[in-house]
Design an enzyme around this catalytic site. Structure first.
Site, PDB file in Angstrom:
ATOM      1  N   GLU A  60      -5.181  -8.696   1.199  1.00  0.00           N
ATOM      2  CA  GLU A  60      -5.602  -8.316   2.511  1.00  0.00           C
ATOM      3  C   GLU A  60      -7.176  -7.969   2.415  1.00  0.00           C
ATOM      4  O   GLU A  60      -7.849  -7.136   1.600  1.00  0.00           O
ATOM      5  CB  GLU A  60      -4.883  -7.030   3.168  1.00  0.00           C
ATOM      6  N   GLU A  72       0.657  -1.334   0.036  1.00  0.00           N
ATOM      7  CA  GLU A  72       0.104   0.155  -0.044  1.00  0.00           C
ATOM      8  C   GLU A  72       0.700   1.414   0.120  1.00  0.00           C
ATOM      9  O   GLU A  72       0.733   2.184   0.994  1.00  0.00           O
ATOM     10  CB  GLU A  72      -1.002   0.171   1.405  1.00  0.00           C
TER      11      GLU A  72
HETATM   12  C1  NOJ Z   1      -3.610  -2.403   5.587  1.00  0.00           C
HETATM   13  C2  NOJ Z   1      -2.321  -2.468   6.102  1.00  0.00           C
HETATM   14  O1  NOJ Z   1      -1.519  -2.969   5.107  1.00  0.00           O
HETATM   15  C3  NOJ Z   1      -2.290  -3.253   7.460  1.00  0.00           C
HETATM   16  O2  NOJ Z   1      -0.778  -3.208   7.996  1.00  0.00           O
HETATM   17  C4  NOJ Z   1      -3.185  -2.543   8.365  1.00  0.00           C
HETATM   18  O3  NOJ Z   1      -3.038  -3.170   9.545  1.00  0.00           O
HETATM   19  C5  NOJ Z   1      -4.456  -3.162   7.817  1.00  0.00           C
HETATM   20  N1  NOJ Z   1      -4.650  -1.893   6.483  1.00  0.00           N
HETATM   21  C6  NOJ Z   1      -5.673  -2.646   8.768  1.00  0.00           C
HETATM   22  O4  NOJ Z   1      -5.956  -1.093   8.962  1.00  0.00           O
END
Ligand code: NOJ
Length: 478
Positions: free
Chosen positions: A389, A201
């Protein structure tokens, strides 16, 4: 003014993260969810769970690890909720065997984790920390021993502090520092690991870390944001090339935060605001790699980024990834606003719109998963999408050894139904990784939001599988 107030006041912050709100029950169920079967996704569909080094490892100063920007940031007062930090986190450094065994027990096949750059190179570039290198060999070997595929993210936000002292992602030299690190890791682990993600991200670590300042390294500067954006995009493409040259039979991707965006009102002003927000949140980091350049069409002021171009950069930004990691957490609803300039748009929080939210104020909007999968599949150059994710944080109910999290089960059912719907309509989505395997350190929000399928008691480090974990165990027992 405390940090949360600051976030509320910042229209810019609201562009990326919604406000923290109360949890409204989310118990929708539709007919597809009831009949959902893992086999419907196909035999080769990859099921995994994910985590990231700083969020789970702990052992922040053990065995030669150097400090990262997240150590520095979280050790400062007032940066993280309750002044918490990742010094111990879920102690994955010492408990990786137990966590990997649980992942296996829950019937997942993939373990996505990241390497801590400063554990391998405490000084960022030259001095190799053999104990750190050995640690990741052990994690990889443990996966392989358990018949799990290790999927490695090379950069999940924990830049070595020494490199931030030199300007971090805003310094062009970072492209070479990063390539040196990628070169080392892929030569070291490439014979055992075939699946690599260059970055996690970039919109989040650049936007929140260099412009909004409420993630490490805590900068608030438009010029740093533009420089860091360009350097991250270059490093992403160059990193992809480096992995391919060191591990020719590798499967190389990189991950993006992807949100469906709707206008607040139906008029043209808000529709245009959506176009700009979409460029900032969804298009800015992926389109350069696809050869489309930065999205000046939607935000002309972005053209200023060219100040930081060197000859040949336009070509260097392009890389043909084998897959794109799509990460979806919430929907964004945008309206026209006089602030911030250039974007002229702000987000209307889910709470204000009276929509169901999780503990972090993220709107629960399962159709958003379907919509972003469709949106990203419209890029013809994307060959393969993996949801690297997806997950949520609700308050768990603890009853002795049992951890009840019914809302999370509904969440997964409804989001997975939307993945399946997109897949059935021809979107090339070939995997789904849950965020996250265990509860962990949720960046500026500390330990309060719990995303795990496995509950962690942070006082004792005891692990207990939540009902949602058992739901996956059953769902994946095919
Ligand atoms: C995206 C991120 O990659 C991760 O590190 C984070 O914990 C999650 N979002 C939830 O916010």
């Amino acid at each position: 003014m405390n940090r949360r107030d600051w976030i509320k006041l910042s229209a810019c912050a609201s562009a990326v993260f919604p406000f923290v709100g109360l949890t409204k029950p989310f118990l929708l169920e539709n007919p597809i969810e009831k009949e959902l079967k893992a086999s419907d996704f196909g035999e080769d569909f990859l099921w995994g769970a994910a985590c990231a080094a700083y969020q789970v490892e702990g052992a922040w100063n053990k065995d030669g690890r150097g400090p990262s920007i997240w150590d520095t940031f979280s050790h400062k007062k007032g940066k993280v909720h309750n002044d918490e930090n990742g010094d111990v986190a879920s102690d994955f450094y010492h408990r990786y065997k137990e966590d990997i065994a649980l992942l296996k027990k829950l019937n997942f096949k993939v373990f996505r984790f990241s390497i801590s750059w400063s554990r391998v190179f405490p000084d960022g570039t030259v001095k190799i920390n053999q104990k750190g290198v050995e640690f990741y060999h052990q994690v990889i070997d443990e996966c392989l021993k358990n018949d799990l595929q290790p999927w490695i993210t090379l950069y999940h936000w924990d830049l070595p502090q020494v490199l931030e002292d030199e300007g971090g992602w805003a310094n062009r030299d970072i492209v070479n520092w990063f390539l040196n690190y990628v070169d080392f890791c892929t030569k070291e682990y490439g014979s055992k690991v075939k699946n690599w993600m260059v970055m996690n991200e970039p919109a989040a670590f650049v936007g929140i870390g260099y412009m909004m300042g409420y993630h490490a390294p805590g900068k608030k500067s438009v010029s740093k944001f533009l420089k860091a954006t360009h350097h991250a995009c270059l490093a992403m493409a160059e990193g992809g090339r480096k992995i391919k040259s060191n591990v020719p039979d590798s499967n190389v991707g990189t991950t993006f935060s992807c949100s469906h965006i709707d206008p607040y009102r139906s008029g043209l002003k808000d529709i245009k605001a959506v176009t700009r927000m979409d460029a900032l949140l969804n298009r800015l980091y992926i389109e350069p790699s696809l050869g489309m350049g930065y999205p000046y069409d939607a935000i002309p002021a972005l053209k200023k980024i060219e100040k930081y171009f060197k000859p040949g950069d336009k070509e260097k930004l392009i890389f043909d990834f084998d897959f794109i990691g799509l990460q979806n957490y919430f929907r964004v609803v945008a309206k026209k606003s006089l602030f911030p300039p250039f974007l002229w748009a702000k987000q209307i929080s889910a709470k204000k719109r009276d929509m169901p939210v999780n503990e972090m104020g993220f709107e629960i909007y399962p159709e958003g998963m379907y919509k972003v999968l469709k949106q990203f599949s419209e890029y013809k150059k994307i060959k393969n999408i993996i949801v690297t994710e997806n997950g949520t944080c609700f308050k768990d109910k603890i009853e002795g050894e049992n951890i009840h999290d019914e809302q999370r089960i509904h969440f997964f059912k409804s989001y997975l139904s939307n993945v399946l719907k997109a897949k059935k309509e021809g979107v090339p989505v070939s995997g789904y990784f849950v965020w996250s395997l265990t509860d962990n350190f949720e960046w500026s929000e500390g330990y309060e939001p719990r995303f795990g399928l496995i509950h962690v008691d942070f006082n004792t480090q005891k692990r207990r599988v939540k009902d949602s974990g058992y739901w996956f165990e059953e769902f994946l027992s095919i």
